[in-house]
Scaffold this active site. Sequence first.
Site, short mmCIF file in Angstrom:
data_model
loop_
_atom_site.label_atom_id
_atom_site.label_comp_id
_atom_site.label_asym_id
_atom_site.label_seq_id
_atom_site.Cartn_x
_atom_site.Cartn_y
_atom_site.Cartn_z
CG PHE A 120 -1.95 1.00 1.37
CD1 PHE A 120 -3.14 0.88 0.68
CD2 PHE A 120 -1.78 2.08 2.23
CE1 PHE A 120 -4.15 1.82 0.84
CE2 PHE A 120 -2.78 3.01 2.39
CZ PHE A 120 -3.96 2.89 1.69
CB ALA A 121 2.78 2.81 -2.61
CD GLU A 124 3.53 11.44 -1.82
OE1 GLU A 124 2.90 10.96 -2.79
OE2 GLU A 124 3.78 12.66 -1.72
CB ILE A 154 6.08 1.42 1.14
CG1 ILE A 154 5.92 2.90 0.75
CG2 ILE A 154 5.02 0.55 0.46
CD1 ILE A 154 4.65 3.56 1.28
NE ARG A 242 -7.36 4.66 10.51
CZ ARG A 242 -7.74 5.73 9.85
NH1 ARG A 242 -9.04 6.02 9.75
NH2 ARG A 242 -6.85 6.52 9.28
N GLY A 338 11.58 -6.02 35.90
CA GLY A 338 12.72 -5.32 36.48
C GLY A 338 13.88 -5.26 35.50
CD GLU A 362 -3.33 -0.43 8.82
OE1 GLU A 362 -4.57 -0.32 8.71
OE2 GLU A 362 -2.72 -1.49 8.64
CB SER A 365 -2.85 8.08 19.14
OG SER A 365 -2.49 6.73 19.37
CD GLU A 366 -0.93 11.93 18.41
OE1 GLU A 366 -0.58 11.72 19.59
OE2 GLU A 366 -0.61 11.17 17.47
#
Length: 380
Positions: A120-121, A124, A154, A242, A338, A362, A365-366
Amino acid sequence: MEPTEFEDVLRTVRDFVRGEVVPAEDEIERTDAIPRRLRDTAAEMGLFGFALPEEHGGLGLTTSEDVRLAMELGYTVPSFRSLFGTNNGIAGQVIVKSGTEEQQRTWLPRLAAGDAIASFALTEDGAGSDPSSVRTTAVRDGDHFVLSGSKRFITNAPHADVLVVFARTDPDAEPHRGISVFLVETGTPGVVIGPPDAKMGQAGAHTAEVHFQDARVPASALVGGQEGTGFGAAMSSLTRGRLHIAAICVGLATRIVEESVRFAAEAEQGGAPIGRFQLVQAMLAESQAELYAGRAMVLEAAREYDSGADTRLAPSSAKLFCSEMVSRVADRAVQVHGGAGYMRGVAVERFYRDARVFRIYEGTSEIQKLIIAKQLLRRV
């Protein structure tokens, strides 16, 4: 797929992952490659096409079935799932949902069999979280298009046979309307794939830059045979992806919690297992509660996606919560271990690095927060 048949698939995959892939994790980390024996077995099991239509050789799983399978695949190193993830997910789904009949007949059987890898390109430099900013161009030249530009990060590009490439075909259109998508074979003159990137984690999963130096592709490579549909195709593919990533995070968190509990029960301080200490118990409890919440969220979001009740807000909510959740679970696991948790060769150290990227790819979070908020406000 019939329920009993799907349960058989789940059981087979679970046994394979835990019996053959988990024991190979150190080998994968050391060699930065998925062993051929595991790839061949995955292909025989149909894992390269579990989400592709049955008429094209896939298993045709629903989203609800997809996420349950993903939870099993997520139990081991994420790079194993990544091997066939683009075939089933963001790349393959573009062909499934938007490709012409000829494009589907040409590529989907090969992808489902594992005879070809699709990438899936889209991303950029300067066009990641905002795909409408794509600068790669595709200029019509008779019965061909000439592609120029570069992509980065990619997944599976070093191994790809076909690239699902997003490029701007109308520079005068609104940013999200002037983008088209093409199926570009990697052997096309002018297509240059860079060396694999050096990454923080996920050894065995390879990303690379892809450059298009006046690469000529036939007009038949235009997905769906129509210009200007690329942005919608990307968004549609990413939405289901997602949910799949959220489920992978649940599977990985399951493994990390198990590693933490086992260590807490066996490691001793002062002559007693550290699992007897209440602050260690608190970390285990927090991780288990978040894992439970993530699993329930993914299953419900997938049900709503399949029914059409919610195809935007729920997938973004699940991806946001589960990608953040698995990072917290991994961080607590290192703390429970630990000093041992900071050492290479210990599973939770590797998973701590592996988990970090789930909050980025994908849709960061923002970006998920923006999608969720916009969907809520649209309902007012």
